[in-house]
Design an enzyme around this catalytic site. Structure first.
Site, PDB file in Angstrom:
ATOM      1  N   ASP A  48     -22.243  23.767  44.823  1.00 36.02           N
ATOM      2  CA  ASP A  48     -23.569  24.034  45.382  1.00 36.02           C
ATOM      3  C   ASP A  48     -24.647  23.649  44.378  1.00 36.02           C
ATOM      4  O   ASP A  48     -24.645  24.126  43.242  1.00 36.02           O
ATOM      5  CB  ASP A  48     -23.700  25.530  45.705  1.00 36.02           C
ATOM      6  N   TYR A  53     -32.986  22.004  41.112  1.00 30.42           N
ATOM      7  CA  TYR A  53     -32.309  22.729  40.016  1.00 30.42           C
ATOM      8  C   TYR A  53     -32.375  21.950  38.727  1.00 30.42           C
ATOM      9  O   TYR A  53     -31.969  20.811  38.662  1.00 30.42           O
ATOM     10  CB  TYR A  53     -30.844  22.997  40.371  1.00 30.42           C
ATOM     11  N   HIS A 126     -33.715  24.642  52.222  1.00 33.80           N
ATOM     12  CA  HIS A 126     -33.679  25.626  51.138  1.00 33.80           C
ATOM     13  C   HIS A 126     -34.589  26.811  51.428  1.00 33.80           C
ATOM     14  O   HIS A 126     -34.388  27.906  50.930  1.00 33.80           O
ATOM     15  CB  HIS A 126     -34.126  24.929  49.836  1.00 33.80           C
ATOM     16  N   GLN A 182     -27.127  30.374  53.952  1.00 38.60           N
ATOM     17  CA  GLN A 182     -27.032  30.857  52.563  1.00 38.60           C
ATOM     18  C   GLN A 182     -28.155  31.866  52.300  1.00 38.60           C
ATOM     19  O   GLN A 182     -29.279  31.497  51.989  1.00 38.60           O
ATOM     20  CB  GLN A 182     -27.115  29.683  51.578  1.00 38.60           C
ATOM     21  N   LEU A 223     -23.424  38.416  42.507  1.00 37.31           N
ATOM     22  CA  LEU A 223     -23.098  39.420  41.480  1.00 37.31           C
ATOM     23  C   LEU A 223     -24.348  40.049  40.869  1.00 37.31           C
ATOM     24  O   LEU A 223     -24.238  40.843  39.929  1.00 37.31           O
ATOM     25  CB  LEU A 223     -22.232  38.785  40.379  1.00 37.31           C
ATOM     26  N   LEU A 289     -16.039  32.470  34.775  1.00 38.23           N
ATOM     27  CA  LEU A 289     -15.509  31.747  35.934  1.00 38.23           C
ATOM     28  C   LEU A 289     -14.056  32.145  36.191  1.00 38.23           C
ATOM     29  O   LEU A 289     -13.650  32.384  37.329  1.00 38.23           O
ATOM     30  CB  LEU A 289     -15.633  30.233  35.706  1.00 38.23           C
TER      31      LEU A 289
HETATM   32  N1  LIG Z   1     -30.452  29.368  48.151  1.00 42.14           N
HETATM   33  C1  LIG Z   1     -31.143  29.934  47.202  1.00 42.14           C
HETATM   34  O1  LIG Z   1     -32.351  30.185  47.340  1.00 42.14           O
HETATM   35  C2  LIG Z   1     -30.453  30.312  45.914  1.00 42.14           C
HETATM   36  C3  LIG Z   1     -31.090  31.182  45.005  1.00 42.14           C
HETATM   37  C4  LIG Z   1     -30.405  31.519  43.830  1.00 42.14           C
HETATM   38  C5  LIG Z   1     -29.141  30.997  43.590  1.00 42.14           C
HETATM   39  N2  LIG Z   1     -28.564  30.134  44.490  1.00 42.14           N
HETATM   40  C6  LIG Z   1     -27.200  29.583  44.262  1.00 42.14           C
HETATM   41  O2  LIG Z   1     -26.343  30.668  43.933  1.00 42.14           O
HETATM   42  C7  LIG Z   1     -25.699  30.437  42.671  1.00 42.14           C
HETATM   43  C8  LIG Z   1     -25.503  31.754  41.951  1.00 42.14           C
HETATM   44  O3  LIG Z   1     -26.743  32.385  41.768  1.00 42.14           O
HETATM   45  P1  LIG Z   1     -27.029  33.376  40.565  1.00 42.14           P
HETATM   46  O4  LIG Z   1     -26.824  32.673  39.259  1.00 42.14           O
HETATM   47  O5  LIG Z   1     -28.341  34.025  40.855  1.00 42.14           O
HETATM   48  O6  LIG Z   1     -25.777  34.391  40.781  1.00 42.14           O
HETATM   49  P2  LIG Z   1     -25.452  35.850  40.255  1.00 42.14           P
HETATM   50  O7  LIG Z   1     -24.109  36.155  40.808  1.00 42.14           O
HETATM   51  O8  LIG Z   1     -26.529  36.825  40.583  1.00 42.14           O
HETATM   52  O9  LIG Z   1     -25.488  35.729  38.676  1.00 42.14           O
HETATM   53  C9  LIG Z   1     -24.699  34.875  37.924  1.00 42.14           C
HETATM   54  C10 LIG Z   1     -24.694  35.444  36.514  1.00 42.14           C
HETATM   55  O10 LIG Z   1     -23.918  36.633  36.514  1.00 42.14           O
HETATM   56  C11 LIG Z   1     -23.226  36.740  35.299  1.00 42.14           C
HETATM   57  N3  LIG Z   1     -21.786  36.696  35.597  1.00 42.14           N
HETATM   58  C12 LIG Z   1     -21.132  35.858  36.457  1.00 42.14           C
HETATM   59  N4  LIG Z   1     -19.823  36.145  36.500  1.00 42.14           N
HETATM   60  C13 LIG Z   1     -19.632  37.184  35.657  1.00 42.14           C
HETATM   61  C14 LIG Z   1     -18.499  37.916  35.272  1.00 42.14           C
HETATM   62  N5  LIG Z   1     -17.293  37.666  35.770  1.00 42.14           N
HETATM   63  N6  LIG Z   1     -18.652  38.911  34.361  1.00 42.14           N
HETATM   64  C15 LIG Z   1     -19.860  39.195  33.859  1.00 42.14           C
HETATM   65  N7  LIG Z   1     -20.988  38.534  34.186  1.00 42.14           N
HETATM   66  C16 LIG Z   1     -20.869  37.531  35.083  1.00 42.14           C
HETATM   67  C17 LIG Z   1     -23.673  35.583  34.421  1.00 42.14           C
HETATM   68  O11 LIG Z   1     -24.831  36.034  33.718  1.00 42.14           O
HETATM   69  P3  LIG Z   1     -25.173  35.505  32.225  1.00 42.14           P
HETATM   70  O12 LIG Z   1     -25.439  34.047  32.353  1.00 42.14           O
HETATM   71  O13 LIG Z   1     -26.387  36.310  31.871  1.00 42.14           O
HETATM   72  O14 LIG Z   1     -23.983  35.829  31.368  1.00 42.14           O
HETATM   73  C18 LIG Z   1     -24.049  34.554  35.472  1.00 42.14           C
HETATM   74  O15 LIG Z   1     -24.945  33.596  34.987  1.00 42.14           O
HETATM   75  C19 LIG Z   1     -26.626  29.441  41.950  1.00 42.14           C
HETATM   76  O16 LIG Z   1     -25.936  28.692  40.986  1.00 42.14           O
HETATM   77  C20 LIG Z   1     -27.119  28.603  43.096  1.00 42.14           C
HETATM   78  O17 LIG Z   1     -26.162  27.598  43.391  1.00 42.14           O
HETATM   79  C21 LIG Z   1     -29.202  29.804  45.650  1.00 42.14           C
END
Ligand SMILES: NC(=O)c1ccc[n+]([C@@H]2O[C@H](COP(=O)([O-])OP(=O)(O)OC[C@H]3O[C@@H](n4cnc5c(N)ncnc54)[C@H](OP(=O)(O)O)[C@@H]3O)[C@@H](O)[C@H]2O)c1
Length: 318
Positions: A48, A53, A126, A182, A223, A289
């Site tokens: 994704d 980005y 988006h 999404q 998460l 991951l």
């Molecule tokens: N459509 C939209 O508007 C939209 C908006 C936001 C995101 N997205 C998509 O969703 C994806 C995920 O979003 P997000 O980064 O906001 O997701 P998230 O699940 O809220 O956060 C991911 C963060 O959680 C932590 N993490 C992940 N796995 C972990 C584990 N097993 N143990 C401990 N900490 C863990 C890490 O933080 P640290 O880096 O601080 O260690 C990681 O960077 C993005 O990459 C993007 O593709 C889409």
């Protein structure tokens, strides 16, 4: 990795989609490639990204995620193995926030170029654009599908009623409908007065619409920054409610019962829900991951679901 059906596309995809929002910017290129390799070697095939980005990160005015994925797929010669999702609609640089047909067409050409490919498996709107008639947006997406540049379309950050209207227009005019959605969605639910600006958290109504119409949900930020399993990550402020404190206790109980982390419990809850969702997981290290992939082996039973879903709701989703 056993694949799951994706909405009304008629296709199957990996049960966890790898979010690559910060690849090439906040997550350095070397780590980003290691994450892609680890995911791919584990059998993951669903990536994704988005045209924007991550142009909001200081020092990165240009998109970095799409070009990094393009280079990686070319190097690995695996483009046709990958189910590649990108998005259009938000503003960046001199591109306006818009789903005007001209903007969509121009941005898709740029995404194809950056991704070094001639097709996108899944193109998301988006963000909703209330200034462009939905019929014009849906017709523009349909032309891209007809041209073969895009295979399926999805919607992100839409209200439920706008989604329903878009797909009704598509149905009436014989255009390609949104086949999956999404939203911002996790186990905790945000306080009902919280403002996510242009992001749209799933609501009871949008979830029902998706579930009843076979539109798979692909929760983003599943998460909530990792807060389910890390002492250093507090529950985001907009999620601090009495109900969510009780939910965090339930997560901790189920985690202890299975000897896994809270983040794994939440990914298991999302992927084993009926109908299953396909979380878009973000990770900044290979260890994270690997932990998230291992969540696919956590088998929640009825007792776990009763514990997790049995929290008295105070107005949000159960
Ligand atoms: N459509 C939209 O508007 C939209 C908006 C936001 C995101 N997205 C998509 O969703 C994806 C995920 O979003 P997000 O980064 O906001 O997701 P998230 O699940 O809220 O956060 C991911 C963060 O959680 C932590 N993490 C992940 N796995 C972990 C584990 N097993 N143990 C401990 N900490 C863990 C890490 O933080 P640290 O880096 O601080 O260690 C990681 O960077 C993005 O990459 C993007 O593709 C889409």
């Amino acid at each position: 990795m056993e694949e799951v059906p994706l909405g009304t596309t008629g296709e199957t995809v990996s049960p966890l989609c790898l979010g690559t929002m910060y690849f090439g910017s906040r997550t350095d290129p070397e780590t980003s490639r290691a994450l892609l390799d680890t995911y791919y070697e584990a059998g993951g095939r669903f990536l994704d990204t988005a045209n924007i980005y991550a142009t909001w990160v200081e020092g990165y005015d240009e998109p970095e995620s799409e070009p990094l994925l393009g280079e990686w797929m070319t190097e690995r010669d695996n483009r046709d193995d990958i189910f590649l999702a990108t998005k259009v609609g938000f503003e960046y640089g001199d591109v306006p926030k818009s789903l005007d047909p001209d903007v969509i067409e121009r941005e898709v050409e740029k995404s194809l170029d950056r991704l070094d490919t001639d097709y996108i498996d899944l193109l998301y709107a988006h963000v909703d654009d209330r200034d462009t008639p939905l019929a014009e947006t849906m017709a523009a997406f349909d032309r891209l599908v007809e041209s073969g540049k895009v295979r399926h379309i999805g919607a992100s950050n839409y209200y439920g009623w706008r989604l329903a209207r878009a797909n009704t227009i598509a149905e009436e005019r014989g255009l390609t409908p949104f086949s999956c959605v999404q939203p911002r969605f996790s186990y905790l639910t945000p306080h009902r007065n919280s403002d996510f600006e242009r992001q749209r958290p799933a609501t009871d109504e949008s979830v029902t619409y998706c579930d009843d119409n076979d539109l798979t949900m692909l929760p983003y930020s599943p998460l909530l920054g990792g807060c389910y399993g890390r002492a250093d990550k507090r529950i985001p402020e907009r999620y601090v409610t009495t109900e969510n404190r009780l939910k965090m206790d339930a997560v901790a109980d189920v985690a202890e019962r299975h000897d896994v982390s809270g983040n794994q419990v939440v990914l298991a809850w999302l992927t084993q829900r009926d109908p299953p969702t396909v979380p878009v997981v973000g990770c900044s290290t290979v260890e994270q991951l690997e932990e998230n992939l291992a969540a696919l082996d956590v088998d929640l039973d009825e007792r776990d679901f009763e514990r997790l879903d049995g929290i008295e709701t105070l107005g949000g989703l159960h």
